[in-house]
Structures are given as structure tokens and as C-alpha cells.
Enzyme design. Structure first.
Site, PDB file in Angstrom:
ATOM      1  N   GLU A 133      -7.187 -12.173  80.380  1.00 27.41           N
ATOM      2  CA  GLU A 133      -7.872 -13.071  80.019  1.00 27.41           C
ATOM      3  C   GLU A 133      -7.375 -14.532  79.632  1.00 27.41           C
ATOM      4  O   GLU A 133      -7.059 -14.653  78.479  1.00 27.41           O
ATOM      5  CB  GLU A 133      -9.020 -12.619  79.033  1.00 27.41           C
ATOM      6  CG  GLU A 133     -10.056 -11.753  79.455  1.00 27.41           C
ATOM      7  CD  GLU A 133     -10.971 -11.316  78.502  1.00 27.41           C
ATOM      8  OE1 GLU A 133     -12.017 -10.640  79.165  1.00 27.41           O
ATOM      9  OE2 GLU A 133     -10.935 -11.125  77.335  1.00 27.41           O
ATOM     10  N   GLU A 145     -18.052  -1.747  76.375  1.00 31.57           N
ATOM     11  CA  GLU A 145     -16.903  -1.954  77.020  1.00 31.57           C
ATOM     12  C   GLU A 145     -15.790  -2.066  75.946  1.00 31.57           C
ATOM     13  O   GLU A 145     -15.964  -2.577  74.843  1.00 31.57           O
ATOM     14  CB  GLU A 145     -16.906  -3.719  77.460  1.00 31.57           C
ATOM     15  CG  GLU A 145     -15.924  -4.489  77.816  1.00 31.57           C
ATOM     16  CD  GLU A 145     -15.943  -5.820  77.757  1.00 31.57           C
ATOM     17  OE1 GLU A 145     -15.034  -6.542  78.437  1.00 31.57           O
ATOM     18  OE2 GLU A 145     -17.307  -6.224  77.709  1.00 31.57           O
TER      19      GLU A 145
END
Length: 393
Positions: free
Chosen positions: A234, A152
């Protein structure tokens, strides 16, 4: 800093530069509002997907979606540490089998991969705890569904309120028109985060600007496949007003201009925040371990590597205790109370009530004498220590 303001009945984008307000053209009209936890919609004729993607809280989050992007209009969740509440984002590629038009995973060693880039413009607020980041996913296989298990790659254009990446800082690199701190951690897959040392209101880059660096550091491989490019936020708290527009993925090698950081400053949170750790999987460490079992030349051991209020990450190590290489293996257990499997990587699974059977996948069934392999899982519910039974063929 960017903000959206209303003048009469017309919404316009505004950027604060040197204390003045510079107006740009009219904003796109709202096409839909997404409030359901995993709601998504396709934009630009299916070229991209916008997803609400609330996974770290049960509180409400809503985003207004236009053909160009989205804005968070309600974000009630508050996480004081560990995992963020959500990752509202734009997607190119596949996210759990929700794919954009005609997408197929792309081998990182291919000439096609070398040409891929992306750009996005971000709108920030002046409070809360959050990051503005890209999430670029890689898997050892041409995966379209489930959790990726390769790497990721996160690209942080900005952050506020003490947010910091998973793991620890391992270096610094100058690429894509800026200087970036490099962080590395592992959540069952490698998480490599590039945090811009000066905040940017837009990002324009080629994927190889960052992926080549991750490969050189040993955190990624050219044999893996790109499965999606995602851009969003986020939030741990205070995400209302964050937005993204002008998102695009290019496939002709044209990406990689200098990010626009003129007039952009690091937003200051309105309250003092404890530094938190982030990734799109939860990251608070729990040292708990579980009991293991051995039958049929196979032993399995279990531990909880990360936990948070509503779930945890578990890791199982399967060891070949026999005299020859295994041809396959299975691990069985029953959850003690109230746990539910959310996803699993490096193994397939069958679940019946609270009983789970995990089996090898195509690339890890053959384990040499004395060697071991691991698989991981994300689980809803409190941390648990099941008793494992392992069998090998």
C-alpha cells in the site's frame, strides 16, 4: 533491505547484509507491464493473479509482472494522509469475481482451512510512505464477488514513512516466528492488523496463526469463509522499486516457518512524513450525518463514517419501528450531486441515475421489533447527505 540491481544485461536480486551486497540468482524476465487502473493478469498457469489495483488516486501506476511476482516501476500518486493510492498485489482466491483456478471460499471451521498457509519475499526501497502487507479476506457467506463484510486480516512485514494501521493498538502477540503489534478498527467490516515489531524481508505462516487470535479477540468468527489471500504493498508515495516474489499459498499444512529478517532494517523515508492511517478501504473519519425517513414500520438514518478527497464511506442504520418483526426492507434515496456508488455491503442495490434503492439480503431481512441492522457503501465523489425513505414488509 533488499534491492534489485543490473549487472551488464542480467538483472539479479541483491540483499544488503552488514554493508555488503550478496547476489542471488537471475531474476525472472518481465512477462507483461500493467498500467491500467484495475488491470490484472494470471501467472503460474492461473494459480495466482497479479493486479495493479489503483483505487485511491487517478495518477499513473505501472507494475512489471513476472511469473514469480511484480515490481512497481512507476507510482506517480501522492496521498498525504488517509487512504493509500493503491494495493498492487498477488492474489490467491477471488477478488471481485476475478478468481484463481477452481477456487471456492473455504469455511474457517473446516479441516481444509487449518492447513492453509502462505509465504512471500519482499523487495524494499529506501524512501516514500508505504507498507508491505498481506490482506486476507473473510465474509459471512461464500462470496466471490463484491466487498467482503466479515474481517480483513492484514499482516504487515514492514512499513516506512510513518504508515500505521486503521484503528488503534489493542495488544501484542507472538506467532509465526515473530512478535506483532495488534491493531483493530472498522471500515464497515473488522480490520485486524498484525504489525511485525522488527521488519522482515519474507513471511511464512499458517493463516490460523493470525485468524485464531482474531477469533479469540472477538473480531472474527469460525462460521465465516476465507475468500482470498493477497500480498503486496500500500503506497501513499514513493512506491517505485517495491516488489514481491516467491509468493505461494500452501494447502497441505506446511506453512509457518520463521520469517527471514536477517540484515533487514526499517527503511527511512527521505522526507519527514505525517503518520497516516491505512486499510484497503479509506479511513479518514467524517462525522457528517444525513437525514432519515420512516414509512411502513421502518426508519433509516445515515452518516458518513470516513471520507477522503475522491470518495467516502457511508453507513445506514435500518430500525424496525413496527409491532412485529420485518420480513424485508428497502431504503431509497437520491444523491444530491455527482456521487456514484462503488460498492455496497450487507444490502443489495439498484441504481438508476442518481437514485438508489438498497434492499435487505438473505440474512438481515428479518429485524425484530425495536431492533436495527446496518449496511454500508463506498461512494465515489464528495461527501453527501441524502434524504432517506425506508419501507418494510
Amino acid at each position: 533491505m533488499k534491492a534489485r540491481i543490473a549487472l551488464a544485461a542480467t538483472a539479479v536480486a541483491a540483499a544488503v547484509v552488514g554493508g555488503g551486497i550478496v547476489l542471488s540468482g537471475p531474476a525472472s524476465a518481465v512477462e507483461t507491464t500493467l498500467c491500467d487502473q484495475y488491470a490484472s493478469t494470471k501467472v503460474q498457469g492461473g494459480e495466482y493473479i497479479v493486479q495493479n489495483n489503483v483505487w485511491g488516486t487517478s495518477a499513473t501506476q505501472c507494475i512489471d509482472v513476472t511469473d514469480d511476482g511484480f515490481t512497481i516501476t512507476q507510482q506517480d500518486g501522492v496521498n498525504s494522509g488517509g487512504a493509500p493510492t493503491a494495493y498492487p498485489s498477488l492474489v490467491w482466491g477471488c477478488h471481485y469475481n476475478n478468481c484463481t483456478n477452481d477456487f471456492s471460499p473455504i469455511l474457517a471451521s473446516s479441516s481444509e482451512f487449518d492447513k492453509i498457509g502462505s509465504q512471500a519475499s519482499f523487495t524494499y526501497n529506501t524512501g516514500g510512505v508505504w507498507n508491505a502487507s498481506y490482506d486476507i479476506w473473510f465474509d459471512p457467506t461464500a462470496r466471490k464477488d463484491g466487498q467482503n463484510t466479515g474481517a480483513e486480516i492484514m499482516i504487515w512485514a514492514n512499513h516506512a514513512g510513518g504508515a500505521s494501521p486503521v484503528g488503534s493498538k489493542v495488544g501484542e502477540v507472538t506467532t509465526a516466528g515473530g512478535t506483532w503489534d495488534v491493531w483493530y478498527g472498522n471500515s464497515g467490516w473488522n480490520v485486524v492488523s498484525y504489525v511485525r515489531t522488527s521488519a522482515a524481508s519474507s513471511v511464512d505462516y499458517k493463516v490460523t496463526d493470525f485468524y485464531d487470535d482474531a477469533v479469540d479477540r472477538g473480531y472474527a468468527q469460525d462460521s465465516w469463509y476465507l475468500t482470498s489471500i493477497q500480498a503486496g504493498f500500500e503506497p501513499w508515495s514513493g512506491g517505485k522499486g517495491l516488489g514481491i516474489d516467491d509468493f505461494a499459498v500452501t494447502t497441505d499444512g506446511s506453512g509457518g516457518t520463521t520469517p527471514d529478517d536477517s540484515g533487514t532494517t526499517e527503511p527511512t523515508a527521505t522526507t519527514t512524513a505525517t503518520p497516516v492511517v491505512t486499510t484497503t478501504a479509506p479511513t479518514t473519519t467524517d462525522p457528517g450525518t444525513g437525514t432519515g425517513g420512516e414509512t411502513g414500520d421502518c426508519a433509516a438514518s445515515y452518516k458518513v463514517t470516513q471520507s477522503w478527497g475522491s470518495g467516502f464511506i457511508g453507513e445506514v442504520t435500518v430500525k424496525n419501528t413496527g409491532d412485529s418483526a420485518t420480513q424485508g426492507w428497502k431504503v431509497n434515496w437520491t444523491w444530491p450531486s455527482g456521487q456514484k456508488l462503488a460498492s455496497m455491503w450487507n444490502a443489495s442495490n439498484e441504481t438508476s441515475g442518481s437514485t438508489v434503492t438498497a434492499s435487505n439480503v438473505s440474512y438481515n431481512g428479518g429485524v425484530a421489533k425495536g431492533d436495527s441492522t446496518t449496511f454500508g457503501m463506498q461512494v465515489d465523489g464528495s461527501s453527501a447527505t441524502p434524504t432517506l425513505t425506508c419501507t418494510a414488509g
